[in-house]
Design an enzyme around this catalytic site. Structure first.
Site, mmCIF file in Angstrom:
data_model
loop_
_atom_site.group_PDB
_atom_site.id
_atom_site.type_symbol
_atom_site.label_atom_id
_atom_site.label_comp_id
_atom_site.label_asym_id
_atom_site.label_seq_id
_atom_site.Cartn_x
_atom_site.Cartn_y
_atom_site.Cartn_z
ATOM 1 N N GLU A 94 2.673 31.928 -32.808
ATOM 2 C CA GLU A 94 2.516 31.051 -31.648
ATOM 3 C C GLU A 94 1.257 30.198 -31.767
ATOM 4 O O GLU A 94 1.263 29.000 -31.447
ATOM 5 C CB GLU A 94 2.473 31.879 -30.364
ATOM 6 C CG GLU A 94 3.807 32.415 -29.900
ATOM 7 C CD GLU A 94 4.321 33.577 -30.738
ATOM 8 O OE1 GLU A 94 5.477 33.967 -30.556
ATOM 9 O OE2 GLU A 94 3.570 34.113 -31.583
ATOM 10 N N CYS A 132 11.669 34.858 -33.957
ATOM 11 C CA CYS A 132 10.418 34.962 -33.204
ATOM 12 C C CYS A 132 10.748 35.350 -31.772
ATOM 13 O O CYS A 132 11.563 34.702 -31.116
ATOM 14 C CB CYS A 132 9.677 33.620 -33.232
ATOM 15 S SG CYS A 132 8.002 33.711 -32.587
ATOM 16 N N HIS A 133 10.139 36.430 -31.278
ATOM 17 C CA HIS A 133 10.437 36.929 -29.945
ATOM 18 C C HIS A 133 9.755 36.079 -28.867
ATOM 19 O O HIS A 133 8.593 35.675 -29.038
ATOM 20 C CB HIS A 133 9.955 38.374 -29.808
ATOM 21 C CG HIS A 133 10.739 39.335 -30.620
ATOM 22 N ND1 HIS A 133 11.780 40.074 -30.108
ATOM 23 C CD2 HIS A 133 10.645 39.700 -31.926
ATOM 24 C CE1 HIS A 133 12.285 40.845 -31.053
ATOM 25 N NE2 HIS A 133 11.620 40.643 -32.158
ATOM 26 N N ASP A 139 0.689 11.232 -34.191
ATOM 27 C CA ASP A 139 1.612 10.233 -33.631
ATOM 28 C C ASP A 139 0.876 9.220 -32.763
ATOM 29 O O ASP A 139 1.193 8.019 -32.779
ATOM 30 C CB ASP A 139 2.684 10.951 -32.806
ATOM 31 C CG ASP A 139 3.685 9.987 -32.209
ATOM 32 O OD1 ASP A 139 4.415 9.331 -32.974
ATOM 33 O OD2 ASP A 139 3.725 9.871 -30.966
#
Length: 304
Positions: free
Chosen positions: A99, A63-64, A113
């Site tokens: 992204e 992934c860039h 969480d």
């Protein structure tokens, strides 16, 4: 890592979603009233998502790293679910769907969480891409709506004499086929102004959608393609030429010396591109498939 240097920068957008499901109305109430012991769930999860969007390339192989211009994170509560929506914008060579999905996932995990101490029945579900825009797929749609035909003309004394093999014309044909453009014909002629003009006029008369010439755009005495094509153009489109040279200049300082030409003759788009294989390929990469929007405009005009 995948080579993306041939691509051009465009505005890319992506929207992704994740859903956090809780087991009781009391959990939703605690979120809304900011009474969760670990803190403000919405704000802390949003902060985590913003960092995740920018650091996706650190977490996902191949992934860039992207110059992310905007990240928007919103929430929507429906009964026992919190829908997370992440929208990301960038101006770059690749899309931002990964992204957006990564950020949505991190927002959901952060909420999980923070909420698990007060809700043992919490779950994460339905992480998916909702929308993406700005890639080549958007520009390909014009081919599905209109039949686009092309004639490729190689202008070269040496190739027409059989002294050299054409590669630039074949490279152009290969590029056109990837965009489902129908190849009407492929012709090799010498660098002769009269012959170039005669052939271009004939192709326009035959209503070919796209005429691409390769060769004769340099500065040698025999490079006459611009002089042959320019007088025929009814509506020049200089932005195409600018895009080709700007794209090329990022790759070689000699691109500024090319005299590429573009414009409309009737409803036919005529392009005169460099004769080198690399120059022809890069010129095609610079403007395709976005250039095909011209045919959508022409089709709408015809319809009107």
């Amino acid at each position: 890592m995948v080579n993306i240097t041939y691509k051009t920068n465009t505005l890319r957008k992506a929207i992704a979603q994740a859903v956090v499901r809780v087991s009781s109305p009391e959990t939703i109430e605690a979120i809304e009233q900011r009474k969760v012991p670990k803190g403000d769930v919405f704000e802390m999860a949003k902060t985590a998502g913003l960092f995740a969007a920018k650091r996706t390339s650190d977490m996902i192989p191949d992934c860039h790293p992207l110059p992310i211009e905007y990240t928007g994170i919103t929430y929507e509560i429906e009964e026992l679910t919190v829908k997370i929506k992440v929208e990301i914008h960038t101006i770059y060579k690749t899309g931002v769907e990964v992204e957006a999905m990564h950020a949505a996932s991190v927002v959901a995990i952060t909420m999980y969480d923070m909420l698990k101490p007060i809700d043992q029945g919490i779950s994460i579900e339905n992480i998916k891409l909702l929308e993406k825009k700005g890639g080549k797929t958007d520009y390909r749609k014009v081919v599905e709506e209109n039949r686009i035909s092309a004639s490729v003309i190689v202008c070269s004394d040496s190739i027409s004499a059989g002294e050299k093999e054409d590669r630039a014309g074949k490279a152009i044909i290969g590029k056109l086929k990837t965009y489902q453009v129908e190849i009407e014909d492929y012709v090799i002629i010498p660098d002769e102004k009269d012959e170039i003009q005669k052939l271009v006029k004939q192709k326009c008369k035959d209503n070919v959608s796209l005429v691409i010439l390769t060769g004769g755009t340099g500065l040698s005495p025999r490079d006459v393609t611009p002089e042959a094509v320019k007088p025929l153009l009814e509506r020049p489109v200089p932005g195409i030429e600018e895009a080709i040279r700007a794209y090329g200049q990022d790759r070689t300082p000699y691109s500024m010396l090319s005299r590429s030409v573009s414009g409309l003759i009737g409803n036919t788009l005529v392009l005169a591109l460099p004769g080198s294989t690399k120059g022809a390929e890069e010129s095609m990469d610079a403007v395709f498939p976005a250039i095909m929007h011209i045919f959508r405009v022409i089709a709408a005009f015809k319809h009107d």
